[in-house]
Design a protein around this motif. Structure first.
Motif, PDB file in Angstrom:
ATOM      1  N   ALA A  26       0.798  -1.233   0.000  1.00  0.00           N
ATOM      2  CA  ALA A  26       0.000   0.000   0.000  1.00  0.00           C
ATOM      3  C   ALA A  26       0.828   1.279   0.000  1.00  0.00           C
ATOM      4  O   ALA A  26       0.392   2.291  -0.552  1.00  0.00           O
ATOM      5  CB  ALA A  26      -0.960   0.004   1.189  1.00  0.00           C
ATOM      6  N   GLY A  27       2.004   1.279   0.614  1.00  0.00           N
ATOM      7  CA  GLY A  27       2.835   2.471   0.608  1.00  0.00           C
ATOM      8  C   GLY A  27       3.753   2.546   1.810  1.00  0.00           C
ATOM      9  O   GLY A  27       3.743   1.678   2.686  1.00  0.00           O
ATOM     10  N   ASP A  28       4.541   3.615   1.839  1.00  0.00           N
ATOM     11  CA  ASP A  28       5.462   3.896   2.939  1.00  0.00           C
ATOM     12  C   ASP A  28       4.913   5.076   3.727  1.00  0.00           C
ATOM     13  O   ASP A  28       4.478   6.070   3.140  1.00  0.00           O
ATOM     14  CB  ASP A  28       6.846   4.264   2.394  1.00  0.00           C
ATOM     15  CG  ASP A  28       7.499   3.108   1.656  1.00  0.00           C
ATOM     16  OD1 ASP A  28       7.516   1.992   2.200  1.00  0.00           O
ATOM     17  OD2 ASP A  28       8.000   3.326   0.537  1.00  0.00           O
ATOM     18  N   VAL A  29       4.943   4.981   5.053  1.00  0.00           N
ATOM     19  CA  VAL A  29       4.446   6.058   5.905  1.00  0.00           C
ATOM     20  C   VAL A  29       5.492   6.417   6.962  1.00  0.00           C
ATOM     21  O   VAL A  29       6.314   5.596   7.337  1.00  0.00           O
ATOM     22  CB  VAL A  29       3.107   5.696   6.595  1.00  0.00           C
ATOM     23  CG1 VAL A  29       2.009   5.478   5.563  1.00  0.00           C
ATOM     24  CG2 VAL A  29       3.246   4.483   7.495  1.00  0.00           C
ATOM     25  N   SER A  30       5.423   7.656   7.414  1.00  0.00           N
ATOM     26  CA  SER A  30       6.326   8.098   8.477  1.00  0.00           C
ATOM     27  C   SER A  30       5.930   7.416   9.786  1.00  0.00           C
ATOM     28  O   SER A  30       4.765   7.000   9.954  1.00  0.00           O
ATOM     29  CB  SER A  30       6.235   9.612   8.648  1.00  0.00           C
ATOM     30  OG  SER A  30       4.969   9.963   9.201  1.00  0.00           O
ATOM     31  N   PRO A  31       6.854   7.324  10.732  1.00  0.00           N
ATOM     32  CA  PRO A  31       6.487   6.794  12.044  1.00  0.00           C
ATOM     33  C   PRO A  31       5.346   7.590  12.686  1.00  0.00           C
ATOM     34  O   PRO A  31       4.444   7.009  13.291  1.00  0.00           O
ATOM     35  CB  PRO A  31       7.785   6.911  12.851  1.00  0.00           C
ATOM     36  CG  PRO A  31       8.873   6.865  11.831  1.00  0.00           C
ATOM     37  CD  PRO A  31       8.304   7.584  10.632  1.00  0.00           C
ATOM     38  N   GLU A  32       5.371   8.915  12.519  1.00  0.00           N
ATOM     39  CA  GLU A  32       4.333   9.756  13.127  1.00  0.00           C
ATOM     40  C   GLU A  32       2.949   9.457  12.543  1.00  0.00           C
ATOM     41  O   GLU A  32       1.961   9.355  13.283  1.00  0.00           O
ATOM     42  CB  GLU A  32       4.661  11.246  12.943  1.00  0.00           C
ATOM     43  CG  GLU A  32       5.886  11.712  13.698  1.00  0.00           C
ATOM     44  CD  GLU A  32       7.196  11.578  12.914  1.00  0.00           C
ATOM     45  OE1 GLU A  32       8.212  12.124  13.366  1.00  0.00           O
ATOM     46  OE2 GLU A  32       7.213  10.908  11.843  1.00  0.00           O
ATOM     47  N   LEU A  33       2.867   9.302  11.212  1.00  0.00           N
ATOM     48  CA  LEU A  33       1.583   8.999  10.593  1.00  0.00           C
ATOM     49  C   LEU A  33       1.104   7.609  11.011  1.00  0.00           C
ATOM     50  O   LEU A  33      -0.075   7.417  11.317  1.00  0.00           O
ATOM     51  CB  LEU A  33       1.674   9.106   9.073  1.00  0.00           C
ATOM     52  CG  LEU A  33       0.374   8.841   8.309  1.00  0.00           C
ATOM     53  CD1 LEU A  33      -0.739   9.787   8.769  1.00  0.00           C
ATOM     54  CD2 LEU A  33       0.617   8.974   6.808  1.00  0.00           C
ATOM     55  N   ALA A  34       2.012   6.651  11.046  1.00  0.00           N
ATOM     56  CA  ALA A  34       1.644   5.303  11.499  1.00  0.00           C
ATOM     57  C   ALA A  34       1.058   5.365  12.906  1.00  0.00           C
ATOM     58  O   ALA A  34       0.023   4.755  13.190  1.00  0.00           O
ATOM     59  CB  ALA A  34       2.861   4.386  11.460  1.00  0.00           C
ATOM     60  N   TRP A  35       1.694   6.122  13.797  1.00  0.00           N
ATOM     61  CA  TRP A  35       1.221   6.223  15.172  1.00  0.00           C
ATOM     62  C   TRP A  35      -0.154   6.902  15.232  1.00  0.00           C
ATOM     63  O   TRP A  35      -1.020   6.483  15.995  1.00  0.00           O
ATOM     64  CB  TRP A  35       2.244   6.953  16.031  1.00  0.00           C
ATOM     65  CG  TRP A  35       1.872   7.010  17.476  1.00  0.00           C
ATOM     66  CD1 TRP A  35       1.720   8.128  18.246  1.00  0.00           C
ATOM     67  CD2 TRP A  35       1.605   5.915  18.360  1.00  0.00           C
ATOM     68  NE1 TRP A  35       1.375   7.801  19.538  1.00  0.00           N
ATOM     69  CE2 TRP A  35       1.299   6.437  19.631  1.00  0.00           C
ATOM     70  CE3 TRP A  35       1.587   4.525  18.192  1.00  0.00           C
ATOM     71  CZ2 TRP A  35       0.973   5.638  20.725  1.00  0.00           C
ATOM     72  CZ3 TRP A  35       1.264   3.720  19.277  1.00  0.00           C
ATOM     73  CH2 TRP A  35       0.964   4.281  20.520  1.00  0.00           C
ATOM     74  N   GLN A  36      -0.374   7.919  14.415  1.00  0.00           N
ATOM     75  CA  GLN A  36      -1.696   8.562  14.355  1.00  0.00           C
ATOM     76  C   GLN A  36      -2.762   7.552  13.946  1.00  0.00           C
ATOM     77  O   GLN A  36      -3.847   7.515  14.537  1.00  0.00           O
ATOM     78  CB  GLN A  36      -1.692   9.729  13.359  1.00  0.00           C
ATOM     79  CG  GLN A  36      -0.944  10.942  13.807  1.00  0.00           C
ATOM     80  CD  GLN A  36      -0.848  11.988  12.686  1.00  0.00           C
ATOM     81  OE1 GLN A  36      -1.513  11.897  11.657  1.00  0.00           O
ATOM     82  NE2 GLN A  36       0.017  12.970  12.889  1.00  0.00           N
ATOM     83  N   TRP A  37      -2.467   6.758  12.932  1.00  0.00           N
ATOM     84  CA  TRP A  37      -3.426   5.747  12.472  1.00  0.00           C
ATOM     85  C   TRP A  37      -3.712   4.727  13.563  1.00  0.00           C
ATOM     86  O   TRP A  37      -4.853   4.308  13.749  1.00  0.00           O
ATOM     87  CB  TRP A  37      -2.912   5.046  11.229  1.00  0.00           C
ATOM     88  CG  TRP A  37      -2.957   5.868   9.973  1.00  0.00           C
ATOM     89  CD1 TRP A  37      -3.493   7.115   9.805  1.00  0.00           C
ATOM     90  CD2 TRP A  37      -2.447   5.489   8.704  1.00  0.00           C
ATOM     91  NE1 TRP A  37      -3.324   7.531   8.507  1.00  0.00           N
ATOM     92  CE2 TRP A  37      -2.697   6.555   7.809  1.00  0.00           C
ATOM     93  CE3 TRP A  37      -1.791   4.361   8.234  1.00  0.00           C
ATOM     94  CZ2 TRP A  37      -2.330   6.508   6.464  1.00  0.00           C
ATOM     95  CZ3 TRP A  37      -1.413   4.315   6.906  1.00  0.00           C
ATOM     96  CH2 TRP A  37      -1.685   5.369   6.030  1.00  0.00           C
ATOM     97  N   VAL A  38      -2.680   4.294  14.273  1.00  0.00           N
ATOM     98  CA  VAL A  38      -2.863   3.312  15.350  1.00  0.00           C
ATOM     99  C   VAL A  38      -3.730   3.907  16.452  1.00  0.00           C
ATOM    100  O   VAL A  38      -4.684   3.281  16.921  1.00  0.00           O
ATOM    101  CB  VAL A  38      -1.500   2.837  15.890  1.00  0.00           C
ATOM    102  CG1 VAL A  38      -1.659   2.027  17.169  1.00  0.00           C
ATOM    103  CG2 VAL A  38      -0.757   2.031  14.824  1.00  0.00           C
ATOM    104  N   GLN A  39      -3.412   5.129  16.866  1.00  0.00           N
ATOM    105  CA  GLN A  39      -4.178   5.774  17.936  1.00  0.00           C
ATOM    106  C   GLN A  39      -5.641   5.988  17.563  1.00  0.00           C
ATOM    107  O   GLN A  39      -6.514   5.921  18.421  1.00  0.00           O
ATOM    108  CB  GLN A  39      -3.539   7.110  18.306  1.00  0.00           C
ATOM    109  CG  GLN A  39      -2.236   6.953  19.052  1.00  0.00           C
ATOM    110  CD  GLN A  39      -1.688   8.300  19.468  1.00  0.00           C
ATOM    111  OE1 GLN A  39      -1.408   9.150  18.627  1.00  0.00           O
ATOM    112  NE2 GLN A  39      -1.558   8.477  20.757  1.00  0.00           N
ATOM    113  N   SER A  40      -5.924   6.250  16.289  1.00  0.00           N
ATOM    114  CA  SER A  40      -7.298   6.499  15.852  1.00  0.00           C
ATOM    115  C   SER A  40      -8.056   5.210  15.547  1.00  0.00           C
ATOM    116  O   SER A  40      -9.240   5.259  15.219  1.00  0.00           O
ATOM    117  CB  SER A  40      -7.306   7.404  14.615  1.00  0.00           C
ATOM    118  OG  SER A  40      -6.813   6.696  13.489  1.00  0.00           O
TER     119      SER A  40
END
Length: 151
Positions: A26-40
């Motif tokens: 699907a793609g590459d994401v920053s650690p910060e974006l990954a963490w936002q997705w996990v938290q949401s």
């Protein structure tokens, strides 16, 4: 001990705040974006590092451990397919974390072949090695001040 902020004075480059295209997943994401997705609740954080890496270097609380390879010898994990399918519920995407963002690309490709929407987390847990071969100085989950534990 839980860590939330880095005490390192090392600089790191900013990463895009949106997924980057990738071939085979699907793609590459920053650690910060990954963490936002996990938290949401949009994504499940899957740590594909070995048990030894998580035990000795640290881990992200709440991440699901699904090793891509086993230590010692780095043999492929024969249970990877079943474990990642069990870890990611229908309708959720997976964000995959390894040491530097290389093994997680291969793991994301395989997860995609299995029908999951899988992203690689850029820089991984420790980031690339610097000119002296040291990690945690040029990026990565830990250096970027995201939650992690040791011990």
């Amino acid at each position: 001990m839980l860590f939330n902020a880095s005490s390192s004075s090392s600089a790191f480059s900013p990463l895009p705040d949106h997924p980057q295209p990738a071939e085979g997943y699907a793609g590459d994401v920053s650690p910060e974006l990954a963490w936002q997705w996990v938290q949401s609740g949009q994504a499940v954080l899957v740590d594909v590092r070995t048990d030894a890496e998580r035990d000795w270097v640290g881990f992200v609380p709440g991440a699901v451990a699904v090793p891509w390879k086993h230590w010692p010898g780095m043999a492929p994990n024969p249970q990877y397919d079943a474990a990642i399918l069990a870890a990611v519920p229908p309708g959720r995407q997976a964000v995959l974390l390894c040491r530097s963002g290389v093994r997680s690309m291969a793991a994301a490709r395989r997860a995609t072949e299995l029908g999951l929407r899988a992203y690689n987390i850029l820089e991984g847990f420790e980031g690339d090695a610097d000119e002296n071969g040291h990690r945690n100085r040029k990026g990565g989950w830990r250096l970027r001040g995201l939650p992690w534990r040791q011990g």
